[in-house]
Design a protein around this motif. Structure first.
Motif, PDB file in Angstrom:
ATOM      1  N   ARG A  23       0.825  -1.219   0.000  1.00 19.52           N
ATOM      2  CA  ARG A  23       0.000   0.000   0.000  1.00 19.52           C
ATOM      3  C   ARG A  23       0.858   1.267   0.000  1.00 19.52           C
ATOM      4  N   VAL A  24       1.977   1.233   0.705  1.00 15.14           N
ATOM      5  CA  VAL A  24       2.887   2.385   0.684  1.00 15.14           C
ATOM      6  C   VAL A  24       3.434   2.600  -0.718  1.00 15.14           C
ATOM      7  N   ARG A  25       3.873   1.525  -1.352  1.00 12.77           N
ATOM      8  CA  ARG A  25       4.468   1.639  -2.683  1.00 12.77           C
ATOM      9  C   ARG A  25       3.441   2.131  -3.695  1.00 12.77           C
ATOM     10  N   ALA A  26       2.159   1.770  -3.486  1.00 13.32           N
ATOM     11  CA  ALA A  26       1.106   2.222  -4.397  1.00 13.32           C
ATOM     12  C   ALA A  26       0.750   3.683  -4.140  1.00 13.32           C
ATOM     13  N   SER A  27       0.785   4.117  -2.879  1.00 12.07           N
ATOM     14  CA  SER A  27       0.372   5.478  -2.523  1.00 12.07           C
ATOM     15  C   SER A  27       1.443   6.509  -2.865  1.00 12.07           C
TER      16      SER A  27
END
Length: 259
Positions: free
Chosen positions: A31-35
């Motif tokens: 989720r961090v990498r996507a955000s």
């Protein structure tokens, strides 16, 4: 709002301390990498017996933006973050983000913290300002958190409403300014400690609203020792602060009498 001449934040490291978080960590990193695709992720694992460190290594092997710092054992949240700060500053990052591994800090809200950091030194993701909220908390825990933050705010004379918040972003220049050599606090007290240091150093501290979501997987690390440490240290810091105020007042009165 008056803009200041701060350097742009281009390199961000998201620090994620872990201890027995093998089930939740992969999803949080994803989720961090996507955000914020440009951000690096640094897992700070305290030799988790459930194999969290090995899982983090597998993720890092497949993604060069993910790094893992293996620590010898469970030494507390504060020491984990201090190790992460040192690593990020040495690696040349402009900012660091503190984020829990259990999903309670939503990575999708990270862009709002980084936007606010463009005109600040420390940005706190706050539960207790307009727009902030918590989900799935019992009333007792909410009362404890609100009361602890009010106690901290009044006793230390700070404008911050959520000094115990763990979702936050620092410019690395701010960390260098406040100095980290004397920081020994652990748990939530660590967050208060660094907030006080930032405020006392005259740095710009702002809060942005977040929604805090109670973990659904794993076990909370909150314990009586963490609460006791925070209450004791905040009380001592508050007494020192009030003592300085009294001394300054007495000195001011004496100076007026002399003139």
């Amino acid at each position: 709002m008056t803009r200041t001449n701060r350097e742009p934040v281009t390199r961000v490291a998201v620090l994620i301390p872990t201890y027995n978080e093998r089930e939740s960590l992969p999803g949080v990193i994803s989720r961090v990498r996507a955000s914020v695709p440009t951000a690096g992720v640094v897992v700070l694992d305290d030799n988790s017996p459930d194999g969290t460190g090995a899982i983090a290594d597998e993720i890092a092997a497949a993604d060069p933006s993910v790094h893992v710092l293996h620590r010898p054992g469970k030494q507390g949240l504060g020491r984990a973050y201090l190790a992460g700060f040192d690593w990020a500053m040495e690696a040349g990052f402009d900012a660091v983000v503190e984020m829990d591994a259990d999903g309670s800090h939503q990575p999708e809200q990270l862009p709002s913290l980084l936007t606010a950091l463009e005109d600040a030194d420390l940005v706190i993701g706050s539960r207790w300002i307009r727009g902030g909220r918590v989900r799935n908390w019992p009333a007792q825990r909410k009362v404890l958190s609100v009361g602890a933050n009010l106690y901290t705010k009044v006793l230390l004379g700070m404008h911050v409403n959520d000094a115990t918040a763990g979702y936050r972003a620092y410019r690395t220049s701010a960390l260098r300014t406040i100095g980290l050599a004397g920081v020994e606090s652990q748990g939530y007290c660590f967050q208060v400690d660094l907030t006080v240091r930032a405020v006392r150093a005259g740095l710009r501290v702002v809060e942005v609203p977040i929604t805090f979501v109670e973990r659904e997987i794993g076990v909370s690390k909150m314990g009586k020792d963490i609460i006791r440490e925070a209450l004791t240290n905040v009380t001592l810091w508050g007494l020192e602060h009030r003592g300085r105020q009294v001394r300054d007042l007495v000195r001011s009165v004496r100076n007026r009498k002399r003139t």
